[in-house]
Design a protein around this motif. Structure first.
Motif, PDB file in Angstrom:
ATOM      1  N   PHE A   1      10.192   9.529   2.553  1.00 22.93           N
ATOM      2  CA  PHE A   1       9.145   8.540   2.807  1.00 22.93           C
ATOM      3  C   PHE A   1       9.449   7.230   2.069  1.00 22.93           C
TER       4      PHE A   1
ATOM      5  N   LEU B   1       8.917  12.226  -5.747  1.00 25.52           N
ATOM      6  CA  LEU B   1       8.137  13.213  -4.989  1.00 25.52           C
ATOM      7  C   LEU B   1       8.317  13.033  -3.491  1.00 25.52           C
ATOM      8  N   ALA B   2       8.746  11.847  -3.086  1.00 25.06           N
ATOM      9  CA  ALA B   2       8.748  11.516  -1.657  1.00 25.06           C
ATOM     10  C   ALA B   2       9.988  10.700  -1.308  1.00 25.06           C
ATOM     11  N   PRO B   3      11.183  11.301  -1.393  1.00 27.91           N
ATOM     12  CA  PRO B   3      12.407  10.518  -1.186  1.00 27.91           C
ATOM     13  C   PRO B   3      12.560   9.990   0.242  1.00 27.91           C
TER      14      PRO B   3
ATOM     15  N   LEU C   1       6.218   7.536  -8.703  1.00 29.81           N
ATOM     16  CA  LEU C   1       6.279   8.900  -8.163  1.00 29.81           C
ATOM     17  C   LEU C   1       7.250   9.014  -6.982  1.00 29.81           C
TER      18      LEU C   1
ATOM     19  N   ALA D   1      12.339   6.036   1.289  1.00 30.19           N
ATOM     20  CA  ALA D   1      13.421   5.349   2.006  1.00 30.19           C
ATOM     21  C   ALA D   1      12.876   4.659   3.250  1.00 30.19           C
TER      22      ALA D   1
ATOM     23  N   VAL E   1       9.843   3.493   3.667  1.00 22.99           N
ATOM     24  CA  VAL E   1       9.074   2.314   3.248  1.00 22.99           C
ATOM     25  C   VAL E   1      10.033   1.171   2.885  1.00 22.99           C
TER      26      VAL E   1
ATOM     27  N   ILE F   1       0.814  -1.222   0.000  1.00 25.63           N
ATOM     28  CA  ILE F   1       0.000   0.000   0.000  1.00 25.63           C
ATOM     29  C   ILE F   1       0.845   1.269   0.000  1.00 25.63           C
ATOM     30  N   PHE F   2       2.040   1.235   0.632  1.00 23.14           N
ATOM     31  CA  PHE F   2       2.856   2.454   0.712  1.00 23.14           C
ATOM     32  C   PHE F   2       3.935   2.526  -0.363  1.00 23.14           C
ATOM     33  N   ASP F   3       3.967   1.554  -1.246  1.00 20.61           N
ATOM     34  CA  ASP F   3       4.944   1.579  -2.341  1.00 20.61           C
ATOM     35  C   ASP F   3       4.692   2.836  -3.188  1.00 20.61           C
ATOM     36  N   PRO F   4       5.678   3.750  -3.279  1.00 18.82           N
ATOM     37  CA  PRO F   4       5.410   5.013  -3.981  1.00 18.82           C
ATOM     38  C   PRO F   4       5.399   4.868  -5.501  1.00 18.82           C
ATOM     39  N   GLY F   5       5.823   3.719  -6.010  1.00 16.20           N
ATOM     40  CA  GLY F   5       5.760   3.484  -7.452  1.00 16.20           C
ATOM     41  C   GLY F   5       6.581   4.493  -8.231  1.00 16.20           C
TER      42      GLY F   5
END
Lengths: 233, 233
Positions: free
Chosen positions: B181, B177-179, B174, B183, B185, B168-172
């Motif tokens: 976060f 946009l969230a380096p 994008l 890291a 995950v 669910i938290f895999d940023p895929g």
């Protein structure tokens, strides 16, 4: 009434211009009114007054719509305090704003709690604010996801509670089954009626959420202090 | 095939015997399959193979059915530890059991979170175990309701999380946009794969729930200790 046959008018769309914003707005309204199970591509196209194929030109599936909805709703959540405030204040403000937003969007909760965040730029940007704020404050990166999930879990549960009737814990005629609990409920109700004692507290749900959130954050702080003292948390 | 006309048989009911247990079981199954909005007296009667009037002989309204469901599901929650254990251990076991039960009954959550507890004897008995256990342990009665609500909020949110995809938290795509976060995950996922480091942890959702619950309980303990030292909490 059938004198004029339909004519094709040049330069004017025959159905409303679709945008992702319009799609998201209509989807949020549909879910609010009828629940997420009723949201289908066909039903949403009808609501938007367009053909299903026009809708498919913008979004490929119900999942795509849910991601638009997620992005649309989560951008309402205020996470700006991570820029300026202590992590504990920032987490508290974020959680309060998060609960406020979802208590207005209760029927979205069953979907949003299980929807992957990939492809949702505003959601990822929000999580980045939280993660970067915690990291700057000395949090180990390995704690960030669990802390986010814990705060969110409390927030989603509390959003439901915010919409429950004030008398939800009233034991009614069965109070003899639960004398200690009934006394606790009566005591809580007295405290809530005494506006002088707790002027900042609106409802029972607000009071419970704030007490729970502060306890959760106090627990985080205790663990972080232990880590910084070199203890095994 | 039409040789035998229907005969009235004495002493044998022409439709299944209804019991509150049967009604609750059928209602739980209907909500699980189709969501709580689809549960109507007429639909439930059809599912039970009885007439609507037969159903009305046992329950007066959808709300009555929901109370049967609440009582039926909440009796599965184990709150026995309050009899024998320290309050912190007891609250933790109760919360774990509560989450386990509702993670099997996700579609009930939107109803149960806002349903009054009056008229539900098993629910009241559960709350009495919790309240009496906390009171025996020196908790002020005025804290009990807030503590119950906070634990329940965390539990309901965590029950949803327990059914979310592990990714669910895999940023895929994008992730830029969230380096920070991303890291966090990745770090969490590495820890979860390392069974030696965290043998008791099943999934990411389990780990987050346990960490959040322990932090909440640590916050409760801190506040209780401050109270017992005579400090303003």
């Amino acid at each position: 009434m059938e004198q004029e046959p339909p004519v094709r008018r040049r330069g004017r769309p025959r159905s409303p211009v679709l945008t992702q914003r319009k799609i998201a707005t209509a989807a949020v309204a549909m879910i609010q009114e009828r629940g997420h199970r009723e949201l289908t591509m066909a039903a949403l196209a009808r609501r938007l007054g367009v053909s299903a194929s026009a809708l498919y030109n913008h979004v490929g599936s119900k999942r795509d719509i849910m991601i638009l909805v997620q992005d649309r709703v989560n951008r309402e959540i205020d996470c700006s305090a991570f820029e300026t405030e202590d992590w504990e204040v920032a987490l508290e403000r974020w959680a309060r704003s998060y609960r406020e937003v979802y208590s207005r969007h209760i029927p979205l909760i069953p979907v949003m709690t299980v929807l992957p965040v990939a492809d949702s730029p505003h959601t990822l940007t929000m999580y980045e604010s939280v993660a970067a704020g915690l990291a700057r404050a000395g949090w180990p990166v390995s704690w960030v996801v669990n802390a986010v999930v814990a705060v969110e879990s409390l927030v989603f549960g509390a959003a439901y509670d915010a919409t429950a009737p004030e008398t939800i814990f009233d034991p009614g005629e069965l109070h003899e089954l639960a004398p200690v609990f009934s006394a606790a409920v009566a005591h809580r109700d007295l405290l809530l009626q005494d506006g002088d004692a707790a002027p900042e507290v609106g409802s029972g749900a607000d009071a419970a959420f704030h007490a729970g959130l502060r306890s959760l954050l106090a627990g985080f702080r205790l663990r972080l202090e232990a880590l910084h003292r070199g203890e095994q948390p």
